[in-house]
Design a protein around this motif. Sequence first.
Motif, PDB file in Angstrom:
ATOM      1  N   THR A  98       0.843  -1.198   0.000  1.00 44.51           N
ATOM      2  CA  THR A  98       0.000   0.000   0.000  1.00 44.51           C
ATOM      3  C   THR A  98       0.875   1.243   0.000  1.00 44.51           C
ATOM      4  OG1 THR A  98      -0.097   0.029   2.429  1.00 44.51           O
ATOM      5  CG2 THR A  98      -1.835  -1.176   1.267  1.00 44.51           C
ATOM      6  N   GLN A  99       0.374   2.315  -0.591  1.00 42.99           N
ATOM      7  CA  GLN A  99       1.081   3.592  -0.629  1.00 42.99           C
ATOM      8  C   GLN A  99       0.157   4.690  -0.129  1.00 42.99           C
ATOM      9  OE1 GLN A  99       2.581   4.164  -4.636  1.00 42.99           O
ATOM     10  NE2 GLN A  99       4.582   3.343  -4.052  1.00 42.99           N
ATOM     11  N   GLU A 100       0.728   5.595   0.637  1.00 45.13           N
ATOM     12  CA  GLU A 100      -0.051   6.720   1.139  1.00 45.13           C
ATOM     13  C   GLU A 100       0.838   7.950   1.237  1.00 45.13           C
ATOM     14  OE1 GLU A 100      -1.451   5.855   5.067  1.00 45.13           O
ATOM     15  OE2 GLU A 100       0.375   4.791   5.612  1.00 45.13           O
ATOM     16  N   LEU A 101       0.225   9.123   1.055  1.00 46.99           N
ATOM     17  CA  LEU A 101       0.954  10.384   1.149  1.00 46.99           C
ATOM     18  C   LEU A 101       0.906  10.905   2.575  1.00 46.99           C
ATOM     19  CD1 LEU A 101      -0.145  12.314  -2.082  1.00 46.99           C
ATOM     20  CD2 LEU A 101       1.902  10.937  -1.721  1.00 46.99           C
ATOM     21  N   ILE A 102       2.038  11.407   3.035  1.00 45.69           N
ATOM     22  CA  ILE A 102       2.142  11.990   4.367  1.00 45.69           C
ATOM     23  C   ILE A 102       2.873  13.317   4.234  1.00 45.69           C
ATOM     24  CG2 ILE A 102       3.090  11.704   6.695  1.00 45.69           C
ATOM     25  CD1 ILE A 102       2.950   8.671   6.226  1.00 45.69           C
ATOM     26  N   PHE A 103       2.379  14.345   4.921  1.00 47.05           N
ATOM     27  CA  PHE A 103       3.009  15.663   4.880  1.00 47.05           C
ATOM     28  C   PHE A 103       3.672  15.946   6.235  1.00 47.05           C
ATOM     29  CE2 PHE A 103       0.213  16.171   1.260  1.00 47.05           C
ATOM     30  CZ  PHE A 103       0.978  16.950   0.392  1.00 47.05           C
ATOM     31  N   PRO A 104       4.953  15.563   6.393  1.00 45.50           N
ATOM     32  CA  PRO A 104       5.660  15.839   7.653  1.00 45.50           C
ATOM     33  C   PRO A 104       6.215  17.266   7.668  1.00 45.50           C
ATOM     34  CG  PRO A 104       7.053  14.544   6.212  1.00 45.50           C
ATOM     35  CD  PRO A 104       5.770  14.781   5.466  1.00 45.50           C
ATOM     36  N   TRP A 105       5.325  18.220   7.591  1.00 44.78           N
ATOM     37  CA  TRP A 105       5.700  19.630   7.485  1.00 44.78           C
ATOM     38  C   TRP A 105       4.818  20.482   8.392  1.00 44.78           C
ATOM     39  CZ3 TRP A 105       9.714  21.461   4.448  1.00 44.78           C
ATOM     40  CH2 TRP A 105      10.221  20.590   3.486  1.00 44.78           C
ATOM     41  N   GLY A 106       5.267  21.703   8.561  1.00 44.42           N
ATOM     42  CA  GLY A 106       4.466  22.690   9.267  1.00 44.42           C
ATOM     43  C   GLY A 106       4.803  24.084   8.777  1.00 44.42           C
ATOM     44  N   PHE A 107       3.987  25.043   9.176  1.00 39.33           N
ATOM     45  CA  PHE A 107       4.241  26.464   8.907  1.00 39.33           C
ATOM     46  C   PHE A 107       4.329  27.187  10.246  1.00 39.33           C
ATOM     47  CE2 PHE A 107       2.076  26.140   4.567  1.00 39.33           C
ATOM     48  CZ  PHE A 107       3.271  26.276   3.878  1.00 39.33           C
ATOM     49  N   ALA A 108       5.195  28.174  10.310  1.00 44.44           N
ATOM     50  CA  ALA A 108       5.236  29.086  11.445  1.00 44.44           C
ATOM     51  C   ALA A 108       5.000  30.491  10.914  1.00 44.44           C
ATOM     52  CB  ALA A 108       6.578  29.012  12.171  1.00 44.44           C
ATOM     53  N   SER A 109       4.035  31.195  11.495  1.00 44.20           N
ATOM     54  CA  SER A 109       3.667  32.534  11.026  1.00 44.20           C
ATOM     55  C   SER A 109       3.764  33.529  12.171  1.00 44.20           C
ATOM     56  CB  SER A 109       2.246  32.530  10.448  1.00 44.20           C
ATOM     57  OG  SER A 109       2.123  31.596   9.391  1.00 44.20           O
ATOM     58  N   TYR A 110       4.385  34.669  11.876  1.00 40.80           N
ATOM     59  CA  TYR A 110       4.546  35.728  12.874  1.00 40.80           C
ATOM     60  C   TYR A 110       4.443  37.056  12.145  1.00 40.80           C
ATOM     61  CZ  TYR A 110       6.579  38.348  16.799  1.00 40.80           C
ATOM     62  OH  TYR A 110       6.793  39.224  17.833  1.00 40.80           O
ATOM     63  N   GLY A 111       3.383  37.800  12.434  1.00 41.68           N
ATOM     64  CA  GLY A 111       3.143  39.027  11.685  1.00 41.68           C
ATOM     65  C   GLY A 111       2.852  38.686  10.235  1.00 41.68           C
ATOM     66  N   ASP A 112       3.612  39.296   9.326  1.00 41.77           N
ATOM     67  CA  ASP A 112       3.436  39.045   7.891  1.00 41.77           C
ATOM     68  C   ASP A 112       4.386  37.975   7.364  1.00 41.77           C
ATOM     69  OD1 ASP A 112       1.489  41.037   7.814  1.00 41.77           O
ATOM     70  OD2 ASP A 112       2.956  42.622   7.401  1.00 41.77           O
ATOM     71  N   GLU A 113       5.183  37.391   8.239  1.00 41.15           N
ATOM     72  CA  GLU A 113       6.196  36.417   7.822  1.00 41.15           C
ATOM     73  C   GLU A 113       5.715  34.989   8.072  1.00 41.15           C
ATOM     74  OE1 GLU A 113       9.124  37.087   6.392  1.00 41.15           O
ATOM     75  OE2 GLU A 113       8.781  39.257   6.419  1.00 41.15           O
ATOM     76  N   THR A 114       5.981  34.107   7.102  1.00 36.95           N
ATOM     77  CA  THR A 114       5.661  32.684   7.239  1.00 36.95           C
ATOM     78  C   THR A 114       6.834  31.865   6.706  1.00 36.95           C
ATOM     79  OG1 THR A 114       3.275  33.054   6.979  1.00 36.95           O
ATOM     80  CG2 THR A 114       4.084  30.829   6.577  1.00 36.95           C
ATOM     81  N   VAL A 115       7.236  30.836   7.461  1.00 36.68           N
ATOM     82  CA  VAL A 115       8.319  29.960   7.031  1.00 36.68           C
ATOM     83  C   VAL A 115       7.883  28.508   7.192  1.00 36.68           C
ATOM     84  CG1 VAL A 115      10.170  31.579   7.589  1.00 36.68           C
ATOM     85  CG2 VAL A 115       9.386  29.966   9.325  1.00 36.68           C
ATOM     86  N   LYS A 116       8.553  27.648   6.431  1.00 38.77           N
ATOM     87  CA  LYS A 116       8.285  26.210   6.513  1.00 38.77           C
ATOM     88  C   LYS A 116       9.063  25.596   7.678  1.00 38.77           C
ATOM     89  CE  LYS A 116       9.922  25.747   2.418  1.00 38.77           C
ATOM     90  NZ  LYS A 116      10.409  25.187   1.131  1.00 38.77           N
ATOM     91  N   ILE A 117       8.480  24.551   8.258  1.00 41.22           N
ATOM     92  CA  ILE A 117       9.164  23.781   9.294  1.00 41.22           C
ATOM     93  C   ILE A 117       9.224  22.326   8.821  1.00 41.22           C
ATOM     94  CG2 ILE A 117       9.283  23.147  11.721  1.00 41.22           C
ATOM     95  CD1 ILE A 117       7.358  25.391  12.354  1.00 41.22           C
ATOM     96  N   PRO A 118      10.402  21.832   8.464  1.00 39.16           N
ATOM     97  CA  PRO A 118      10.510  20.416   8.062  1.00 39.16           C
ATOM     98  C   PRO A 118      10.603  19.524   9.287  1.00 39.16           C
ATOM     99  CG  PRO A 118      12.637  21.509   7.844  1.00 39.16           C
ATOM    100  CD  PRO A 118      11.676  22.553   8.344  1.00 39.16           C
ATOM    101  N   PHE A 119       9.708  18.565   9.387  1.00 34.39           N
ATOM    102  CA  PHE A 119       9.708  17.649  10.523  1.00 34.39           C
ATOM    103  C   PHE A 119      10.494  16.373  10.248  1.00 34.39           C
ATOM    104  CE2 PHE A 119       5.349  19.635  11.429  1.00 34.39           C
ATOM    105  CZ  PHE A 119       5.908  20.601  12.241  1.00 34.39           C
TER     106      PHE A 119
END
Length: 556
Positions: free
Chosen positions: A132-153
């Motif tokens: 079996t195959q399944e997609l997993i998104f081990p990621w997150g976003f951090a947002s502060y004010g107008d800034e957003t960055v990716k968080i790789p888990f």
Amino acid sequence: MLKNKKNSIIVVVTVVILIGINLLSNSVYQRFDLTEDGRYTLSETSETIVESAESPLIIDVFLEGDLPAEFRLLQTEIKQLIEEFQTINPRIKVNYIDPLEDEATRERNIQELTRSGLEPYVNSQQVSGKVTQELIFPWGFASYGDETVKIPFLKKSLTVDLQGQIVNSIQHLEYAFADAFNKIIKPKTKKIAVLKGNGQLDDIYVADFLTSVKENYNIAAFTLDSVSTNAVGTLKKLKEFDLIISAKPTQPFTEEEKLVLDQFTINGGKSLWLTESIIMEQDSLLNPTGSSVTIARDLNLNDFFFKYGVRINQNLVKDLYSAPITLAFGEGTNAQFQPVQWQYSPLGTANPNHPISNNLNIIKFDFTSQIDTLKNGISKKVLVHSSSKTQLVGPLQSVSLPGPNQDLDEANYNGGSQNLAVLLEGEFTSVYDKRILPFQLKDFKSTGISSKMVVIADGDVIKNEVSRNRPLQLGFDRLTGRSYGNKEFLLNTVNYLLDDSGLINIRSKDVSVAFLDTERIEDEKTKWQFINIVIPLLLLAAFGFVFNYLRQRKYT
């Protein structure tokens, strides 16, 4: 009467004590980390960064849904770490989002996340003969004010299985969060000069790396051409920067340029050198003979590096532990593309005992030279080295593309492990100490304050591939589909060279994680089901039988 009064006093005192304990527990809150490895104890650097958030810091976590056991463990660690952050700063808010939960929006969510640079992990499992195959998104976003960055888990690796990747990921969770928070909370203060004018790589070939570096630092191109007309003024301008990067220079440096770079280092400036001592490119092999000759490259930097404590030798490292290249074999329409192991692309192994290179994926080199470390007062640490199965090729030697059926004699690859990247730290002595200066400099220093330098014997380590005139992600090989650790290694290097807060040292955190053996679980599933279900029922039945027997015997 006296007894009732005494009981009433005891009750009242007990109630007062309970109320006092409750009030005290509400006013004094303390969490205790009882884990042996201290995984939930945050570093002072992380606490300082988190405390500095003065407005809401929003975290979006996409690792949700019906997850495999390994990812559930990572998910649990993420949630517990976020709770630790929230105890320090209640302004931190978190959203746990399953992007694949709603079938109606599933495809759109996948496209949007992928477009944002959040590549899904494709999890393949074979259970009871079914794949079996399944997609997993081990990621997150951090947002502060107008800034957003990716968080790789998830820290992916070509040489480590999924459980090993999860362990590495858990070890680096605090750094992943702290680094993301630092990018959007702290203002950019450090400045990086990307050297130009000596045949360095064009911007498009370093675009992906510089785009990532811009998230933390101010970047500007800096040419040394003005040294010939105003050397003192050029040095003054260069001192305004904290770090210089020279990515694969191909034209010699003049003595005047070297003195400017030398005095930048002596005055505490940091530097990252990606340079080569042999002229050889893969494109030069794309000719009817499929071969070319190695030529020594003289950048006039031998005395420069020698004085600081390293020597980039004029040779190429061939390594049996290497990356493949894709070549076409056959004629016309019968030609077939086939990956072939290419010994001139060594796969560097990172030093696990340094925060720059701790738990990195393998690093791809192309036509790299070998570095010797020399004895002086400078501290040296090898960051990346080759395998022990190596062979050195000097100048004026023929290099040919491999055939489809290589016949390699392993006995010839006995050169031992070779140094490919070295960190130098300490109070450097000037290259021009007790020498005639190429131009007059009133504030010349022969020794200076402590500084750092990283020397990498291959300019292609920083070079991203280009497709349709657009840069691809650094470390990604589009022909084989493999991803290497070049980008993370270089970003860690820059962070270490410029880090005054100790943020990069969080990468050295060691966490012990134990996993169940899935194959053993599958093989012994019936046995353990019997032990956990049937045996308790048998014991309960036996207890009931014995109890009834004894009861009847007693009362009969």
